[in-house]
Scaffold this motif. Structure first.
Motif, PDB file in Angstrom:
ATOM      1  N   SER A   7      44.828  36.121  29.130  1.00 35.18           N
ATOM      2  CA  SER A   7      44.966  34.673  29.078  1.00 35.18           C
ATOM      3  C   SER A   7      44.169  33.932  30.137  1.00 35.18           C
ATOM      4  N   SER A   8      43.477  34.631  31.026  1.00 32.94           N
ATOM      5  CA  SER A   8      42.705  33.902  32.030  1.00 32.94           C
ATOM      6  C   SER A   8      41.554  34.739  32.581  1.00 32.94           C
ATOM      7  N   LEU A   9      40.613  34.028  33.185  1.00 39.56           N
ATOM      8  CA  LEU A   9      39.445  34.634  33.824  1.00 39.56           C
ATOM      9  C   LEU A   9      39.355  34.080  35.239  1.00 39.56           C
ATOM     10  N   ARG A  10      39.277  34.997  36.221  1.00 38.28           N
ATOM     11  CA  ARG A  10      39.132  34.562  37.607  1.00 38.28           C
ATOM     12  C   ARG A  10      37.909  35.267  38.185  1.00 38.28           C
ATOM     13  N   ALA A  11      37.053  34.481  38.841  1.00 32.71           N
ATOM     14  CA  ALA A  11      35.815  35.034  39.395  1.00 32.71           C
ATOM     15  C   ALA A  11      35.836  34.902  40.911  1.00 32.71           C
ATOM     16  N   TYR A  12      35.453  35.993  41.598  1.00 35.90           N
ATOM     17  CA  TYR A  12      35.425  36.001  43.061  1.00 35.90           C
ATOM     18  C   TYR A  12      34.017  36.348  43.529  1.00 35.90           C
ATOM     19  N   LEU A  13      33.560  35.609  44.515  1.00 38.86           N
ATOM     20  CA  LEU A  13      32.313  35.933  45.196  1.00 38.86           C
ATOM     21  C   LEU A  13      32.729  36.636  46.492  1.00 38.86           C
ATOM     22  N   LEU A  14      32.465  37.944  46.551  1.00 37.06           N
ATOM     23  CA  LEU A  14      33.000  38.738  47.666  1.00 37.06           C
ATOM     24  C   LEU A  14      31.900  39.209  48.613  1.00 37.06           C
ATOM     25  N   ALA A  15      32.249  39.248  49.912  1.00 40.40           N
ATOM     26  CA  ALA A  15      31.354  39.817  50.925  1.00 40.40           C
ATOM     27  C   ALA A  15      31.987  41.040  51.568  1.00 40.40           C
ATOM     28  N   GLY A  16      33.190  41.395  51.147  1.00 37.12           N
ATOM     29  CA  GLY A  16      33.904  42.545  51.678  1.00 37.12           C
ATOM     30  C   GLY A  16      35.189  42.712  50.909  1.00 37.12           C
ATOM     31  N   PRO A  17      35.920  43.812  51.135  1.00 39.41           N
ATOM     32  CA  PRO A  17      37.135  44.050  50.351  1.00 39.41           C
ATOM     33  C   PRO A  17      38.154  42.935  50.512  1.00 39.41           C
ATOM     34  N   ASN A  18      38.121  42.286  51.656  1.00 36.20           N
ATOM     35  CA  ASN A  18      39.073  41.210  51.876  1.00 36.20           C
ATOM     36  C   ASN A  18      38.346  39.956  52.351  1.00 36.20           C
ATOM     37  N   VAL A  19      37.082  39.837  51.994  1.00 41.25           N
ATOM     38  CA  VAL A  19      36.271  38.686  52.411  1.00 41.25           C
ATOM     39  C   VAL A  19      35.824  37.926  51.162  1.00 41.25           C
ATOM     40  N   GLU A  20      36.611  36.872  50.851  1.00 41.84           N
ATOM     41  CA  GLU A  20      36.395  36.102  49.634  1.00 41.84           C
ATOM     42  C   GLU A  20      35.639  34.832  50.009  1.00 41.84           C
ATOM     43  N   LEU A  21      34.377  34.710  49.558  1.00 37.83           N
ATOM     44  CA  LEU A  21      33.573  33.545  49.924  1.00 37.83           C
ATOM     45  C   LEU A  21      33.884  32.354  49.035  1.00 37.83           C
ATOM     46  N   ALA A  22      34.186  32.626  47.762  1.00 36.84           N
ATOM     47  CA  ALA A  22      34.513  31.539  46.830  1.00 36.84           C
ATOM     48  C   ALA A  22      35.252  32.133  45.647  1.00 36.84           C
ATOM     49  N   THR A  23      36.043  31.308  44.970  1.00 37.83           N
ATOM     50  CA  THR A  23      36.751  31.768  43.772  1.00 37.83           C
ATOM     51  C   THR A  23      36.815  30.640  42.753  1.00 37.83           C
ATOM     52  N   ARG A  24      36.768  31.005  41.481  1.00 36.91           N
ATOM     53  CA  ARG A  24      36.877  30.023  40.400  1.00 36.91           C
ATOM     54  C   ARG A  24      37.769  30.594  39.304  1.00 36.91           C
ATOM     55  N   HIS A  25      38.334  29.688  38.525  1.00 35.30           N
ATOM     56  CA  HIS A  25      39.324  30.102  37.535  1.00 35.30           C
ATOM     57  C   HIS A  25      39.176  29.284  36.258  1.00 35.30           C
ATOM     58  N   ALA A  26      39.383  29.938  35.104  1.00 40.39           N
ATOM     59  CA  ALA A  26      39.417  29.225  33.820  1.00 40.39           C
ATOM     60  C   ALA A  26      40.431  29.902  32.910  1.00 40.39           C
ATOM     61  N   ASP A  27      40.880  29.179  31.896  1.00 36.21           N
ATOM     62  CA  ASP A  27      41.858  29.736  30.958  1.00 36.21           C
ATOM     63  C   ASP A  27      41.186  30.557  29.866  1.00 36.21           C
ATOM     64  N   TRP A  28      40.012  31.074  30.146  1.00 36.21           N
ATOM     65  CA  TRP A  28      39.267  31.809  29.125  1.00 36.21           C
ATOM     66  C   TRP A  28      39.596  33.295  29.127  1.00 36.21           C
ATOM     67  N   GLY A  29      40.863  33.604  28.851  1.00 34.97           N
ATOM     68  CA  GLY A  29      41.228  34.992  28.618  1.00 34.97           C
ATOM     69  C   GLY A  29      40.533  35.498  27.367  1.00 34.97           C
TER      70      GLY A  29
END
Lengths: 339, 339
Positions: free
Chosen positions: B22-44
């Motif tokens: 039911s959803s799509l979440r995108a993460y721009l990562l620089a490390g296992p716990n280093v999240e530079l940016a995140t975006r979300h849409a209901d495009w499951g």
């Protein structure tokens, strides 16, 4: 509506109503197992015609009421619930016919006729359990079935499979206690409203079509009832489909076997403290097809032999009417001799 | 869509996609716990925009793809199911990060970019069990949680409550086996599509409102899990309402406690053969509110202390990308030092 055609000399002694949530069935009775006529409408208490309860009775049986002006009227089922015609509070277990009959509720019906309404029964042993309508079928079974005569001290199980299956322990004419399993309602909800229905064929009749799937479900339930439990075994309906170990045509029967199997495992443990070494003798009441499916499951689980009883509702309404003094002895013995 | 604002010197090493039903979440990562940016849409995967999978990715992250032309892309979740972008067949348990990473599936995405898709995991111990997406969260937990380091031979339970709760036994960095409980989906189906919802208040938030009802449900489940079972205890949601022992505001919490209680009783028996005397150490992954409700239930059942882990999905996608060689060692160590 045409009048019933009664043979000469046959005279009804009771207008018996089986009035549930979704349907109304009326019987013109001359004895516990002597049905002179029957009529049916979809006017359950949640789906009444204009005129409400009065209107339904007039529409379905108005001519009978006119033709037999002193015929007593007795109704059982959800008609006695808080949402029914008049609430008939639950009678506590243990309860026999006399105790249930002592708690009939009266309501003024159409054509200045009084309608008697049967109470339900409540058991409060561990968790509260309630029934409405089934108590009348059980009284009918006690009347019809020589094996569970009211005079016998032998314990006996009566099983009423369905939306809310009831397992009822009776002894010496009394309802001793009972347990409810939401098997039928769960089957419908899971198939129609969860992911488990997705891999299944749509046709409803498929459920009877696959005995291998059904028995596999029974086995899985028996094996995992007491450990992982139903919330976990249910997911196998999906995974056995995903892995193609069961076909989409087998899955409905598998789900049915799984649910009935958990019901049987639960009932077995619930009534295992009985004194009967091989389990209590069993009588089934319900639709022929459903009872036969339960008989297969009971055999598979090693329950004692069971048999299916018909016409328990009519016999129970008759039994209650006699216990309440609604049927005069003269008519009653006359009808009895015509059997 | 505006470009992400990244601090100077921070450079993403992975576009990580959590792509479910039911959803799509995108993460721009620089490390296992280093999240530079995140975006979300209901495009499951069941609700894609025009252009399908390609379209969704372009709409949500097209600017990122342009800005970082060699950034690897890794997706986990139902996107790898038969109904997803490309099917990534299940990997059998026991499975560690290397084995899961070895079974990534590649698909050609938008802008000539390759998208890597993680497989699910299947356990076939007693009945088949499957997961998709949770395996990635578990790899994340193994990365983030010092208590379950991959080098430890200590067994550990990871619990992911939800629609289909998963109880997963891990050891030495491997997913050893797991069990599914349909607790969340059952709650919704029972409340919305059976008689049990009738006596309840409608407001969804009521579920958290009554701890007495919740704990009563836990107790009833624990007491009756192995005997009458869930099909029978469920009917008490109705009868405790009918008898006014619980109010309509308490019933949703009671049903929640009953279902979670049967899940815990089932899991307890499922993992009781462990060598750990007091039960296995526990980590919870999921929404904060749901995990806290489970922690209350776990304490009530006497499970060992548990803790809740956040950001497991991102860490798991990172871990998988490293194991698959999608992230170069240079970038990886650079990102690691910025933590």
């Amino acid at each position: 509506m045409s009048p019933p055609i009664l043979a000469k000399g046959e005279s009804p002694a009771l207008l018996a109503l089986d009035w549930g949530t979704s349907s109304l069935r009326a019987y013109l009775l001359a004895g516990p197992n002597v049905e002179l006529a029957t009529r049916h409408a979809d006017w359950g208490i949640m789906n009444l015609p204009p005129g409400g309860f009065d209107g339904a009775l007039i529409e379905l049986c108005g001519d009978w009421l006119t033709q037999y002006p002193v015929l007593p009227i007795l109704a059982a089922g959800m008609v006695g619930s808080a949402q029914g015609w008049s609430e008939a509070p639950y009678v506590a277990t243990p309860a026999n016919a006399a105790e249930i009959a002592a708690h009939l509720v009266q309501v003024d019906g159409p054509l200045r006729r009084r309608v008697h309404i049967a109470p339900g029964v409540m058991s409060s042993s561990a968790l509260p359990n309630v029934m409405r309508g089934e108590e009348t079928q059980i009284l009918g079974a006690l009347e019809l079935d020589a094996g569970i005569a009211a005079t016998s001290e032998q314990e006996h199980l009566i099983v009423l499979p369905g939306t809310h299956s009831k397992w009822v322990r009776v002894q010496a004419g009394r309802i001793e206690d009972f347990v409810t399993f939401m098997t039928g309602e769960m089957y419908a909800a899971l198939r129609q409203h969860t992911i488990l229905g997705r891999l299944m064929l749509k046709a409803e009749e498929v459920i009877d079509g696959d005995s291998a799937g059904f028995e596999y479900g029974l086995d899985v339930a028996r094996q995992h009832h007491g450990d992982a439990g139903l919330l976990s075994t249910l997911f196998s309906v999906r995974t056995l489909g995903l892995t193609e170990r069961l076909t989409s045509a087998q899955l409905p029967a598998y789900l049915s076997g799984l649910l009935i199997g958990h019901e049987l495992a639960g009932a077995q443990s619930q009534f295992s403290s009985s004194t009967a070494q091989d389990g209590l003798p069993l009588t089934l009441i319900g639709s022929r097809a459903l009872c036969e499916r339960y008989q297969r499951a009971l055999r598979h689980f090693g329950f004692p032999p069971s048999h299916v009883l018909a016409n328990a509702t009519q016999a129970g309404l008759w039994r209650l009417a006699v216990a309440a003094g609604l049927i005069s002895t003269r008519i009653r013995s006359g009808a009895g001799s015509s059997r």
